[in-house]
Motif scaffolding. Structure first.
Motif, PDB file in Angstrom:
ATOM      1  N   ARG A  64       0.826  -1.215   0.000  1.00 47.69           N
ATOM      2  CA  ARG A  64       0.000   0.000   0.000  1.00 47.69           C
ATOM      3  C   ARG A  64       0.860   1.265   0.000  1.00 47.69           C
ATOM      4  NH1 ARG A  64      -5.461   0.015   1.070  1.00 47.69           N
ATOM      5  NH2 ARG A  64      -6.403  -2.039   1.374  1.00 47.69           N
ATOM      6  N   PHE A  65       2.055   1.179   0.562  1.00 49.96           N
ATOM      7  CA  PHE A  65       2.922   2.349   0.644  1.00 49.96           C
ATOM      8  C   PHE A  65       4.012   2.354  -0.421  1.00 49.96           C
ATOM      9  CE2 PHE A  65       1.160   1.943   4.927  1.00 49.96           C
ATOM     10  CZ  PHE A  65       0.760   3.245   5.184  1.00 49.96           C
ATOM     11  N   ARG A  66       4.538   1.183  -0.792  1.00 54.39           N
ATOM     12  CA  ARG A  66       5.688   1.118  -1.685  1.00 54.39           C
ATOM     13  C   ARG A  66       5.323   0.823  -3.131  1.00 54.39           C
ATOM     14  NH1 ARG A  66      10.019   3.498  -0.080  1.00 54.39           N
ATOM     15  NH2 ARG A  66      11.219   2.185  -1.510  1.00 54.39           N
ATOM     16  N   ALA A  67       4.220   0.131  -3.365  1.00 59.86           N
ATOM     17  CA  ALA A  67       3.830  -0.222  -4.747  1.00 59.86           C
ATOM     18  C   ALA A  67       2.310  -0.343  -4.808  1.00 59.86           C
ATOM     19  CB  ALA A  67       4.498  -1.529  -5.175  1.00 59.86           C
ATOM     20  N   LYS A  68       1.646   0.779  -4.581  1.00 61.66           N
ATOM     21  CA  LYS A  68       0.193   0.730  -4.417  1.00 61.66           C
ATOM     22  C   LYS A  68      -0.551   0.451  -5.716  1.00 61.66           C
ATOM     23  CE  LYS A  68      -0.639   5.752  -4.753  1.00 61.66           C
ATOM     24  NZ  LYS A  68      -1.238   6.889  -4.051  1.00 61.66           N
ATOM     25  N   TYR A  69       0.123   0.563  -6.870  1.00 64.25           N
ATOM     26  CA  TYR A  69      -0.532   0.253  -8.136  1.00 64.25           C
ATOM     27  C   TYR A  69      -0.167  -1.150  -8.640  1.00 64.25           C
ATOM     28  CZ  TYR A  69      -1.878   5.149  -8.424  1.00 64.25           C
ATOM     29  OH  TYR A  69      -2.428   6.383  -8.177  1.00 64.25           O
ATOM     30  N   ALA A  70       0.480  -1.941  -7.801  1.00 63.88           N
ATOM     31  CA  ALA A  70       0.901  -3.279  -8.212  1.00 63.88           C
ATOM     32  C   ALA A  70      -0.306  -4.167  -8.474  1.00 63.88           C
ATOM     33  CB  ALA A  70       1.784  -3.898  -7.131  1.00 63.88           C
ATOM     34  N   ASP A  71      -0.078  -5.226  -9.229  1.00 65.18           N
ATOM     35  CA  ASP A  71      -1.135  -6.175  -9.581  1.00 65.18           C
ATOM     36  C   ASP A  71      -1.791  -6.728  -8.311  1.00 65.18           C
ATOM     37  OD1 ASP A  71      -2.418  -8.760 -10.313  1.00 65.18           O
ATOM     38  OD2 ASP A  71      -1.582  -8.317 -12.284  1.00 65.18           O
ATOM     39  N   PRO A  72      -3.120  -6.677  -8.194  1.00 62.94           N
ATOM     40  CA  PRO A  72      -3.786  -7.123  -6.965  1.00 62.94           C
ATOM     41  C   PRO A  72      -4.008  -8.623  -6.880  1.00 62.94           C
ATOM     42  CG  PRO A  72      -5.412  -6.268  -8.499  1.00 62.94           C
ATOM     43  CD  PRO A  72      -4.070  -6.066  -9.154  1.00 62.94           C
ATOM     44  N   VAL A  73      -3.636  -9.381  -7.915  1.00 57.90           N
ATOM     45  CA  VAL A  73      -3.925 -10.818  -7.952  1.00 57.90           C
ATOM     46  C   VAL A  73      -2.708 -11.659  -7.572  1.00 57.90           C
ATOM     47  CG1 VAL A  73      -4.750 -12.696  -9.438  1.00 57.90           C
ATOM     48  CG2 VAL A  73      -5.673 -10.405  -9.719  1.00 57.90           C
ATOM     49  N   GLY A 361       2.196 -12.072 -14.600  1.00 55.83           N
ATOM     50  CA  GLY A 361       3.557 -11.613 -14.832  1.00 55.83           C
ATOM     51  C   GLY A 361       3.758 -11.130 -16.251  1.00 55.83           C
ATOM     52  N   PHE A 362       3.220 -11.879 -17.217  1.00 58.79           N
ATOM     53  CA  PHE A 362       3.309 -11.453 -18.616  1.00 58.79           C
ATOM     54  C   PHE A 362       2.515 -10.171 -18.851  1.00 58.79           C
ATOM     55  CE2 PHE A 362       4.155 -16.064 -19.959  1.00 58.79           C
ATOM     56  CZ  PHE A 362       5.515 -15.835 -19.965  1.00 58.79           C
ATOM     57  N   ARG A 363       1.420 -10.033 -18.144  1.00 60.53           N
ATOM     58  CA  ARG A 363       0.628  -8.808 -18.281  1.00 60.53           C
ATOM     59  C   ARG A 363       1.415  -7.599 -17.788  1.00 60.53           C
ATOM     60  NH1 ARG A 363      -5.578  -7.847 -16.091  1.00 60.53           N
ATOM     61  NH2 ARG A 363      -5.732  -5.668 -16.696  1.00 60.53           N
ATOM     62  N   ALA A 364       2.150  -7.776 -16.700  1.00 57.19           N
ATOM     63  CA  ALA A 364       3.009  -6.687 -16.215  1.00 57.19           C
ATOM     64  C   ALA A 364       4.068  -6.350 -17.251  1.00 57.19           C
ATOM     65  CB  ALA A 364       3.661  -7.091 -14.894  1.00 57.19           C
ATOM     66  N   ALA A 365       4.609  -7.381 -17.932  1.00 53.89           N
ATOM     67  CA  ALA A 365       5.611  -7.143 -18.967  1.00 53.89           C
ATOM     68  C   ALA A 365       5.030  -6.353 -20.126  1.00 53.89           C
ATOM     69  CB  ALA A 365       6.167  -8.480 -19.474  1.00 53.89           C
ATOM     70  N   LEU A 366       3.810  -6.666 -20.511  1.00 53.17           N
ATOM     71  CA  LEU A 366       3.171  -5.951 -21.623  1.00 53.17           C
ATOM     72  C   LEU A 366       2.891  -4.496 -21.264  1.00 53.17           C
ATOM     73  CD1 LEU A 366       0.607  -8.650 -22.858  1.00 53.17           C
ATOM     74  CD2 LEU A 366       2.629  -7.836 -24.075  1.00 53.17           C
ATOM     75  N   LEU A 426       8.178  -8.842  -9.645  1.00 54.33           N
ATOM     76  CA  LEU A 426       7.021  -8.754 -10.546  1.00 54.33           C
ATOM     77  C   LEU A 426       6.031  -7.692 -10.062  1.00 54.33           C
ATOM     78  CD1 LEU A 426       6.294 -12.516 -11.381  1.00 54.33           C
ATOM     79  CD2 LEU A 426       7.309 -10.788 -12.877  1.00 54.33           C
ATOM     80  N   LEU A 427       5.863  -7.583  -8.759  1.00 50.92           N
ATOM     81  CA  LEU A 427       4.969  -6.556  -8.218  1.00 50.92           C
ATOM     82  C   LEU A 427       5.521  -5.163  -8.482  1.00 50.92           C
ATOM     83  CD1 LEU A 427       3.966  -8.273  -4.857  1.00 50.92           C
ATOM     84  CD2 LEU A 427       2.438  -7.739  -6.763  1.00 50.92           C
ATOM     85  N   LEU A 428       6.826  -4.988  -8.384  1.00 52.08           N
ATOM     86  CA  LEU A 428       7.429  -3.690  -8.695  1.00 52.08           C
ATOM     87  C   LEU A 428       7.229  -3.325 -10.161  1.00 52.08           C
ATOM     88  CD1 LEU A 428      10.831  -3.797  -6.748  1.00 52.08           C
ATOM     89  CD2 LEU A 428       8.953  -2.182  -6.393  1.00 52.08           C
ATOM     90  N   ILE A 429       7.428  -4.301 -11.041  1.00 55.26           N
ATOM     91  CA  ILE A 429       7.259  -4.030 -12.480  1.00 55.26           C
ATOM     92  C   ILE A 429       5.799  -3.741 -12.800  1.00 55.26           C
ATOM     93  CG2 ILE A 429       7.499  -5.016 -14.784  1.00 55.26           C
ATOM     94  CD1 ILE A 429       9.873  -6.627 -13.701  1.00 55.26           C
ATOM     95  N   SER A 430       4.883  -4.488 -12.191  1.00 58.31           N
ATOM     96  CA  SER A 430       3.464  -4.235 -12.451  1.00 58.31           C
ATOM     97  C   SER A 430       3.035  -2.879 -11.896  1.00 58.31           C
ATOM     98  CB  SER A 430       2.609  -5.348 -11.838  1.00 58.31           C
ATOM     99  OG  SER A 430       2.655  -5.319 -10.422  1.00 58.31           O
ATOM    100  N   ASP A 431       3.634  -2.463 -10.780  1.00 54.63           N
ATOM    101  CA  ASP A 431       3.341  -1.136 -10.233  1.00 54.63           C
ATOM    102  C   ASP A 431       3.776  -0.053 -11.222  1.00 54.63           C
ATOM    103  OD1 ASP A 431       2.789   0.845  -8.001  1.00 54.63           O
ATOM    104  OD2 ASP A 431       4.938   1.165  -8.276  1.00 54.63           O
ATOM    105  N   ALA A 432       4.960  -0.216 -11.809  1.00 52.14           N
ATOM    106  CA  ALA A 432       5.440   0.760 -12.790  1.00 52.14           C
ATOM    107  C   ALA A 432       4.571   0.772 -14.044  1.00 52.14           C
ATOM    108  CB  ALA A 432       6.894   0.439 -13.164  1.00 52.14           C
ATOM    109  N   SER A 433       4.049  -0.386 -14.425  1.00 49.92           N
ATOM    110  CA  SER A 433       3.243  -0.448 -15.647  1.00 49.92           C
ATOM    111  C   SER A 433       1.856   0.149 -15.459  1.00 49.92           C
ATOM    112  CB  SER A 433       3.112  -1.909 -16.100  1.00 49.92           C
ATOM    113  OG  SER A 433       2.325  -2.667 -15.194  1.00 49.92           O
TER     114      SER A 433
END
Length: 470
Positions: A64-73, A361-366, A426-433
């Motif tokens: 919630r504080f470090r990667a709040k936009y990360a993938d929720p699944v 994970g692939f969705r975060a990559a896309l 993967l959570l960090l990458i999905s947060d950035a995406s």
């Protein structure tokens, strides 16, 4: 009518709801095991349930504080898998009298703490690109450690080191550092690898100097197979590089070269090394009485197949089967143990959770904008996918059994630690995406160079590239 721009939402409340379901699955499985053994709600149950709940709630709060936009699944799936694994290991401990569940719970704590540490230490995944060649050096050191006096041989494989309080498998961490190196190298040199080379018919083959990383990956995989006697890690390392270079270039020629190198290395290893020949022979003749009863034979695989068959469609029920008849049921063969007591439906549910995890994970990559992040997310996701395929394929005798662990479920601290670190990345990458562009400053030293084409985007003009090379 103008389009209304969509605003990214953190989705952390959805994650909290899914975490509740995941905890019900994991803790509920442990409760059923205790009820069946007349040990319901004992101290072991409360310690395991409380620790698992505390760990994932803490991880959720950090997100919630470090990667709040990360993938929720992603986090709920991993929580459910970890919880099911703990329940099955605990169930086997009750029958065999071992204490593997206590060690698994301790390693789960260490692994989740490592994942949280990654979230705190790495603010942006693109920072890792600075350490491309350092990651290669670290990978080499990790893979060589088992061959030093620190190394120890277990069940014929020399892939562990003695760390005083137990053993550790450095190769599990090496798959992460190798993924970082491959992602950094390929994202930097993609244009040269993609456009320079000789065209033979419809296929374009790379130049010899651009094949260096592939040769290195091939030598590493063959070295692991020969010196450490570990077929599973050998397949994993080479498959990781092949997947990442195909994602980077979309060239079938690279795949053909890789398959050729793999076939050549496998043939030579089969001819020269008895342990490779023995593994293949045992796979092909698993039901031969001499192989079944022989030292290092097919007893483990065949017993696992019998267990899967006795489970049928719906399984015998948690605590109702005899998975303890299979050697290493809590590690190498945990899929067979789960298949016996949860049945085909239960195994399908577990496999679907892995499929969903890899697809996220692939969705975060896309979704991410930089080539390094795309390749890193693809590589880490493919590592989980390939490891699941190799494990489940070995248990079901689709391919030779290799001894790899089932991610998040098998007893083994090294694997658990590495896979939770993969989840954090993967959570960090999905947060950035998924993060809105205006939600934070972008550091100029982490923006890809202008000469780098994003993965999947059209490359620069062929003439310009060739002139730059020449």
């Amino acid at each position: 009518m103008s389009d209304v721009p969509t605003v990214a939402k953190p989705r952390r409340n959805i994650e909290a709801l899914l975490l509740l379901v995941a905890l019900l699955v994991g803790v509920g499985a442990n409760m059923i095991v205790g009820l069946d053994e007349d040990r319901a709600f004992d101290s072991d149950f409360w310690v395991q349930a409380g620790t698992l709940m505390g760990l994932v709630v803490l991880f959720h709060i950090v997100l919630r504080f470090r990667a709040k936009y990360a993938d929720p699944v992603i986090l709920p799936i991993v929580t459910a898998l970890n919880g099911i694994g703990l329940a099955m290991i605990h169930r086997l401990d009750i029958t065999t009298g071992e204490t593997a569940a206590d060690r698994q719970l301790l390693w789960s704590t260490v692994a989740v703490a490592a994942g949280i540490g990654v979230l705190f230490l790495i603010k942006d995944h693109r920072i890792l690109r600075r350490y491309t060649y350092i990651s290669l050096i670290v990978s080499a050191i990790l893979l060589l450690l088992p061959l030093t006096p620190l190394g120890t041989t277990i069940n014929g494989a020399r892939i562990w080191i003695n760390v005083g309080v137990g053993t550790f498998q450095p190769g599990e961490v090496a798959k992460i550092t190798l993924a970082i190196f491959f992602a950094g190298y390929l994202s930097t040199n993609r244009d040269l690898i993609l456009l320079a080379g000789r065209k033979v018919g419809p296929l374009q083959f790379p130049r010899m100097q651009d094949m260096g990383p592939m040769i290195v990956a091939w030598l590493v995989s063959i070295g692991v197979l020969v010196f450490q006697r570990d077929l599973g890690s050998s397949i994993l390392f080479f498959g990781l590089f092949m997947a990442m270079i195909y994602v980077a270039t979309s060239r079938v020629s690279w795949v053909l070269i890789g398959v050729g190198l793999l076939a050549a290395g496998g043939f030579v290893a089969l001819q020269l090394f008895s342990h490779v020949e023995q593994r293949i022979y045992g796979w092909l003749n698993a039901f031969d009485p001499e192989v079944y009863n022989g030292l290092g034979g097919s007893y483990q695989v065949v017993q696992g197949l019998f267990g899967l068959a006795s489970g049928g469609l719906v399984g015998t029920g948690l605590g109702q089967g005899r998975p303890d008849l299979v050697t290493f049921a809590n590690s190498d063969m945990i899929i067979a143990a789960l298949g016996e007591e949860l049945g085909l439906i239960g195994i399908f549910a577990i496999v679907l959770m892995y499929v969903l995890l890899v697809s996220r994970g692939f969705r975060a990559a896309l979704g991410t904008k930089d080539g390094f992040g795309k390749l890193l997310a693809c590589g880490l996701s493919f590592t989980i996918a390939l490891q699941c395929f190799v494990v489940i394929g070995g248990v079901t005798r689709l391919i030779p059994l290799t001894g790899l662990t089932t991610p998040f479920m098998s007893a083994g601290g090294s694997s658990l630690l590495a896979n939770w670190i993969i989840v954090a990345l993967l959570l960090l990458i999905s947060d950035a995406s998924r993060r809105p562009i205006a939600s934070g400053p972008v550091s100029t030293d982490m923006v890809p160079a202008m000469s780098e084409s994003p993965i999947g985007a059209p490359a620069r003009n062929r003439r310009n590239v060739k002139e730059g090379v020449e």
